[in-house]
Design an enzyme around this catalytic site. Structure first.
Site, PDB file in Angstrom:
ATOM      1  N   HIS A 174       0.845  -1.196   0.000  1.00  0.00           N
ATOM      2  CA  HIS A 174       0.000   0.000   0.000  1.00  0.00           C
ATOM      3  C   HIS A 174       0.872   1.234   0.000  1.00  0.00           C
ATOM      4  CE1 HIS A 174      -3.177   2.802   1.050  1.00  0.00           C
ATOM      5  NE2 HIS A 174      -3.999   1.870   0.614  1.00  0.00           N
TER       6      HIS A 174
ATOM      7  N   ASP B  93      -7.991  -5.208  -0.266  1.00  0.00           N
ATOM      8  CA  ASP B  93      -8.528  -6.007  -1.371  1.00  0.00           C
ATOM      9  C   ASP B  93      -8.297  -7.502  -1.237  1.00  0.00           C
ATOM     10  OD1 ASP B  93      -9.658  -3.944  -2.882  1.00  0.00           O
ATOM     11  OD2 ASP B  93      -7.673  -3.310  -3.534  1.00  0.00           O
TER      12      ASP B  93
HETATM   13  N1  COA Z   1       3.819  -7.522  -4.960  1.00  0.00           N
HETATM   14  C1  COA Z   1       5.145  -7.612  -5.123  1.00  0.00           C
HETATM   15  N2  COA Z   1       5.982  -6.593  -4.852  1.00  0.00           N
HETATM   16  C2  COA Z   1       5.449  -5.450  -4.400  1.00  0.00           C
HETATM   17  C3  COA Z   1       4.068  -5.306  -4.196  1.00  0.00           C
HETATM   18  C4  COA Z   1       3.258  -6.401  -4.497  1.00  0.00           C
HETATM   19  N3  COA Z   1       1.928  -6.321  -4.336  1.00  0.00           N
HETATM   20  N4  COA Z   1       3.814  -4.061  -3.731  1.00  0.00           N
HETATM   21  C5  COA Z   1       4.990  -3.449  -3.633  1.00  0.00           C
HETATM   22  N5  COA Z   1       5.962  -4.284  -4.048  1.00  0.00           N
HETATM   23  C6  COA Z   1       7.371  -4.010  -4.073  1.00  0.00           C
HETATM   24  C7  COA Z   1       7.723  -2.880  -5.030  1.00  0.00           C
HETATM   25  O1  COA Z   1       7.961  -3.351  -6.331  1.00  0.00           O
HETATM   26  C8  COA Z   1       8.953  -2.339  -4.353  1.00  0.00           C
HETATM   27  O2  COA Z   1      10.025  -3.225  -4.624  1.00  0.00           O
HETATM   28  P1  COA Z   1      11.526  -2.653  -4.827  1.00  0.00           P
HETATM   29  O3  COA Z   1      11.841  -1.871  -3.571  1.00  0.00           O
HETATM   30  O4  COA Z   1      12.325  -3.874  -5.032  1.00  0.00           O
HETATM   31  O5  COA Z   1      11.436  -1.765  -6.049  1.00  0.00           O
HETATM   32  C9  COA Z   1       8.648  -2.463  -2.885  1.00  0.00           C
HETATM   33  O6  COA Z   1       7.715  -3.532  -2.782  1.00  0.00           O
HETATM   34  C10 COA Z   1       8.062  -1.235  -2.230  1.00  0.00           C
HETATM   35  O7  COA Z   1       6.892  -0.834  -2.918  1.00  0.00           O
HETATM   36  P2  COA Z   1       6.452   0.703  -2.953  1.00  0.00           P
HETATM   37  O8  COA Z   1       7.265   1.381  -3.980  1.00  0.00           O
HETATM   38  O9  COA Z   1       6.533   1.288  -1.579  1.00  0.00           O
HETATM   39  O10 COA Z   1       4.924   0.607  -3.393  1.00  0.00           O
HETATM   40  P3  COA Z   1       4.101   1.825  -4.054  1.00  0.00           P
HETATM   41  O11 COA Z   1       3.729   2.766  -2.993  1.00  0.00           O
HETATM   42  O12 COA Z   1       4.759   2.388  -5.265  1.00  0.00           O
HETATM   43  O13 COA Z   1       2.825   1.038  -4.610  1.00  0.00           O
HETATM   44  C11 COA Z   1       0.883  -0.241  -4.621  1.00  0.00           C
HETATM   45  C12 COA Z   1       1.722   0.755  -3.818  1.00  0.00           C
HETATM   46  C13 COA Z   1      -0.420  -0.489  -3.893  1.00  0.00           C
HETATM   47  C14 COA Z   1       0.565   0.329  -6.010  1.00  0.00           C
HETATM   48  C15 COA Z   1       1.697  -1.539  -4.747  1.00  0.00           C
HETATM   49  O14 COA Z   1       1.944  -2.079  -3.467  1.00  0.00           O
HETATM   50  C16 COA Z   1       0.994  -2.553  -5.626  1.00  0.00           C
HETATM   51  O15 COA Z   1       1.109  -2.500  -6.856  1.00  0.00           O
HETATM   52  N6  COA Z   1       0.231  -3.499  -5.007  1.00  0.00           N
HETATM   53  C17 COA Z   1      -0.521  -4.455  -5.781  1.00  0.00           C
HETATM   54  C18 COA Z   1      -1.832  -3.815  -6.253  1.00  0.00           C
HETATM   55  C19 COA Z   1      -2.816  -3.645  -5.140  1.00  0.00           C
HETATM   56  O16 COA Z   1      -3.028  -4.524  -4.331  1.00  0.00           O
HETATM   57  N7  COA Z   1      -3.473  -2.484  -5.154  1.00  0.00           N
HETATM   58  C20 COA Z   1      -4.516  -2.160  -4.198  1.00  0.00           C
HETATM   59  C21 COA Z   1      -4.049  -1.098  -3.258  1.00  0.00           C
HETATM   60  S1  COA Z   1      -5.263  -0.840  -1.992  1.00  0.00           S
END
Ligand code: COA
Length: 382
Positions: free
Chosen positions: A267, A318
């Site tokens: 998140h 979710d």
């Molecule tokens: N699966 C695998 N890896 C994930 C991940 C996931 N669901 N969510 C984050 N990561 C990884 C990122 O790629 C990043 O890796 P890195 O440091 O090696 O580059 C690390 O974890 C940190 O992520 P971060 O950059 O802090 O996340 P963000 O703030 O840019 O993105 C989301 C937040 C929600 C978009 C992201 O977590 C995501 O795409 N989740 C899946 C979609 C989802 O469930 N969305 C609903 C949100 S309520």
């Protein structure tokens, strides 16, 4: 939509992370990211004691309703569940194979043409209530027409959105109170969430002094994406791919090795766990017991364990939200539309708040393209 193929970003694009984009008095995520409050009330209290309709009232009118205020409010919603025949005709013409989010987006836009918001100051409350009341009607009129060939009556007289939704979906009057409450709680938790992508979209559109329906239609478009609301459907499809917890563990590890995103985890704001997920996990477990499920809940728990062990990531709203909906017998393509049915309450509150203190939202971009250069006539281009 499948969870496979959504790659984690290779380099950090800012995505406005950590940027305060405006003020709001509607909801707040606490500094530790462990709680969420709507107008000062913790979602833990709201999810254990309030109903969705009470929460909608709180978001729109800035206070909890008295018993009488809530009764009038629910009566108002009940009166507004019917659809104009012209909108029903449009829903009948849309393909039965369409994505249900397209149905809500089109239905919202069509309603705005038949019942336009003429004077925002006078009409915005009416439009907000109308959309809260009739989104289940739009979705399920279309669904039942195409699935069963029936033109259903969407004005059921049922005051609670959760019971109304389940009875229209199933074509049954009697729904178990436990199931109604499970859906009700999920709607409460999905109702509002500060400056997320879809809410910010609604506020941006409202800031141009556009109409209410346009702002909500834009919000639906933003919510459709798998990085936002669409994650609940992708999460369920992922969970269903596994037959056992061991298989799930292996599959998730392989996904992480391939740098794929595991939907329903991580998140932007909550880095120590999503407080909404904890509530929905309890509901998913209750429904697993009701359904005598011995497969899916243990698979989810194993995925949760692996994601924490490998990436220190927690499930978001979710992940267990998807399992809760699955156990309620809701078709997977309706998971994100249910998010709309709840979130329209928060969007509406934000549109009104934006309008009350409006300034056009128009940020700047940092230019990284070519330096100024002379125009090249057609004959001189290679
Ligand atoms: N699966 C695998 N890896 C994930 C991940 C996931 N669901 N969510 C984050 N990561 C990884 C990122 O790629 C990043 O890796 P890195 O440091 O090696 O580059 C690390 O974890 C940190 O992520 P971060 O950059 O802090 O996340 P963000 O703030 O840019 O993105 C989301 C937040 C929600 C978009 C992201 O977590 C995501 O795409 N989740 C899946 C979609 C989802 O469930 N969305 C609903 C949100 S309520």
């Amino acid at each position: 939509m499948t969870a496979v193929g959504f790659m984690a970003p290779s380099s950090k694009a800012s995505g406005l992370a950590g940027v305060v984009a405006g003020e709001t008095a509607i909801s707040a995520v606490d500094r530790e990211g462990l709680d969420l409050t709507y107008r000062g009330y913790s979602i833990r209290d709201l999810a254990s004691q309030a109903t969705f309709e009470e929460v909608v009232y709180l978001l729109l009118y800035e206070k909890l309703p008295t018993e009488e205020e809530l009764r009038f409010f629910c009566q108002d919603l009940v009166r507004q569940r019917g659809l104009p025949p012209e909108v029903c005709q449009i829903l009948e013409r849309l393909p039965g194979s369409a994505n249900p989010m397209d149905i809500l987006r089109t239905g919202c836009s069509a309603l705005g043409a038949f019942e336009p918001e003429r004077d925002p100051e006078r009409d915005q409350w009416k439009v907000a209530k109308r959309l809260v009341a009739c989104f289940p009607s739009i979705l399920l009129y279309w669904h039942r027409f195409h699935r069963d060939g029936q033109r259903i009556e969407t004005a059921t007289g049922e005051p609670r959105t959760a019971a109304h939704f389940l009875s229209l979906l199933r074509g049954e009057r009697e729904i178990s109170p436990l199931e109604v409450r499970a859906l009700d709680v999920s709607l409460i938790l999905y109702a509002e969430h500060e400056f997320n992508a879809s809410t910010f979209t609604c506020r941006t559109i409202a800031s141009t002094l556009s109409d209410f329906y346009s702002a909500v239609t834009g919000g639906i478009g933003a919510l459709r994406g798998p990085l936002h609301g669409g994650a609940n459907e992708a999460a369920m499809e992922l969970i269903l791919r596994f037959k056992t917890p061991d298989e799930a563990e292996e599959g998730i590890c392989q996904m992480l090795q391939r740098k794929e995103l595991v939907m329903g985890f991580g998140h932007r704001v909550y880095k120590k766990g999503d407080p909404r997920s904890r509530v929905l996990k309890e509901w998913a477990q209750k429904l697993a017991e009701l359904r005598a499920d011995q497969r899916l809940f243990p698979i989810c728990e194993r995925i949760e364990k692996v994601m924490f062990r490998e990436k220190q990531l927690y499930p978001n709203v979710d992940f267990y939200g998807a399992l809760t909906y699955y156990f309620l017998g809701i078709p997977i393509p309706m998971f994100t539309p249910l998010f709309v049915i709840a979130r329209v309450a928060g969007w509406s509150a934000h549109i009104m708040e934006q309008r009350a203190h409006n300034r056009l939202i128009r940020p700047m971009g940092e230019y990284v393209g070519p330096s100024p250069r002379p125009y090249v006539p057609m004959h001189a281009r290679s």
